[in-house]
Design a protein around this motif. Sequence first.
Motif, short mmCIF file in Angstrom:
data_model
loop_
_atom_site.label_atom_id
_atom_site.label_comp_id
_atom_site.label_asym_id
_atom_site.label_seq_id
_atom_site.Cartn_x
_atom_site.Cartn_y
_atom_site.Cartn_z
N ARG A 295 54.84 7.91 33.52
CA ARG A 295 56.27 8.23 33.65
C ARG A 295 57.07 7.75 32.45
O ARG A 295 58.00 8.43 32.02
N MET A 296 56.71 6.61 31.89
CA MET A 296 57.41 6.11 30.72
C MET A 296 57.15 7.03 29.52
O MET A 296 58.07 7.36 28.76
N ILE A 297 55.91 7.46 29.37
CA ILE A 297 55.57 8.35 28.27
C ILE A 297 56.30 9.69 28.42
O ILE A 297 56.97 10.15 27.49
N THR A 298 56.19 10.32 29.58
CA THR A 298 56.77 11.65 29.76
C THR A 298 58.29 11.62 29.86
O THR A 298 58.95 12.57 29.46
N GLY A 299 58.86 10.53 30.38
CA GLY A 299 60.30 10.47 30.57
C GLY A 299 61.07 9.86 29.42
O GLY A 299 62.28 10.07 29.30
N THR A 300 60.39 9.10 28.56
CA THR A 300 61.10 8.43 27.47
C THR A 300 60.50 8.76 26.11
O THR A 300 61.19 9.23 25.21
N LEU A 301 59.21 8.50 25.94
CA LEU A 301 58.61 8.70 24.62
C LEU A 301 58.54 10.16 24.19
O LEU A 301 58.84 10.49 23.04
N ASP A 302 58.12 11.05 25.10
CA ASP A 302 58.03 12.46 24.74
C ASP A 302 59.39 13.03 24.32
O ASP A 302 59.48 13.68 23.27
N PRO A 303 60.46 12.78 25.09
CA PRO A 303 61.77 13.27 24.64
C PRO A 303 62.22 12.62 23.32
O PRO A 303 62.84 13.27 22.48
N HIS A 304 61.90 11.34 23.14
CA HIS A 304 62.23 10.63 21.90
C HIS A 304 61.58 11.36 20.72
O HIS A 304 62.24 11.66 19.71
N LEU A 305 60.28 11.64 20.85
CA LEU A 305 59.57 12.32 19.77
C LEU A 305 60.03 13.76 19.57
O LEU A 305 60.01 14.27 18.45
N ALA A 306 60.44 14.40 20.65
CA ALA A 306 60.94 15.77 20.52
C ALA A 306 62.21 15.81 19.69
O ALA A 306 62.41 16.73 18.88
N ARG A 307 63.07 14.81 19.87
CA ARG A 307 64.32 14.76 19.11
C ARG A 307 64.12 14.20 17.71
O ARG A 307 64.80 14.61 16.77
N TYR A 308 63.23 13.22 17.57
CA TYR A 308 63.01 12.57 16.28
C TYR A 308 61.51 12.50 16.00
O TYR A 308 60.88 11.45 16.12
N PRO A 309 60.91 13.63 15.62
CA PRO A 309 59.45 13.68 15.46
C PRO A 309 58.88 12.75 14.39
O PRO A 309 57.71 12.42 14.43
N ASP B 166 60.01 9.64 13.83
CA ASP B 166 60.35 8.25 14.14
C ASP B 166 59.08 7.41 14.17
O ASP B 166 58.17 7.63 14.97
N GLU B 167 59.02 6.44 13.27
CA GLU B 167 57.81 5.61 13.11
C GLU B 167 57.50 4.81 14.38
O GLU B 167 56.34 4.69 14.78
N TRP B 168 58.52 4.23 14.99
CA TRP B 168 58.32 3.44 16.21
C TRP B 168 57.75 4.29 17.34
O TRP B 168 56.76 3.93 17.96
N ALA B 169 58.36 5.43 17.59
CA ALA B 169 57.91 6.30 18.68
C ALA B 169 56.49 6.79 18.42
O ALA B 169 55.68 6.90 19.35
N ARG B 170 56.17 7.09 17.19
CA ARG B 170 54.80 7.51 16.83
C ARG B 170 53.80 6.40 17.13
O ARG B 170 52.76 6.63 17.73
N LEU B 171 54.13 5.19 16.67
CA LEU B 171 53.24 4.04 16.88
C LEU B 171 53.00 3.80 18.37
O LEU B 171 51.86 3.67 18.81
N LEU C 260 49.71 3.92 23.20
CA LEU C 260 49.70 4.11 24.65
C LEU C 260 48.83 5.27 25.09
O LEU C 260 48.36 5.28 26.23
N THR C 261 48.57 6.21 24.22
CA THR C 261 47.66 7.30 24.56
C THR C 261 46.27 6.75 24.86
O THR C 261 45.63 7.15 25.83
N GLY C 262 45.82 5.79 24.05
CA GLY C 262 44.53 5.16 24.30
C GLY C 262 44.53 4.34 25.58
O GLY C 262 43.58 4.39 26.36
#
Length: 106
Positions: free
Chosen positions: A64-78, A80-85, A90-92
């Motif tokens: 839920r954290m990934i789909t509700g926060t990180l995915d939208p973060h990356l969609a807006r700021y692809p 972004d070094e922090w969101a990528r890291l 967290l994928t692993g």
Amino acid sequence: MVATRLTRSQVARGVRHLRDVGAAEHLTPIIWRRKDGYMFSEDPADWIEYEKKQLAQILGRLTRMITGTLDPHLARYPDDEWARLVTDQLTGVRSTLAQLSKPSRS
């Protein structure tokens, strides 16, 4: 609570203490079941079942954290070094939790 006349928070603190300290000191894991509540068990199958359920809950929260926060973060700021890291790391973790929380084949 009724039997001990302790408050809900006192009972919760006592159970946390048993899980954090008592179980480790006595090498007997404490588990929880809907029908029995908290209990000590000597059966490793009970421990594994409880551990898998706990891992599945953690997986749900992480997903839920990934789909509700990180995915939208990356969609807006692809870029972004922090969101990528965080996403890469967290994928692993997510894959590992999914593998570990799978029910046993019986």
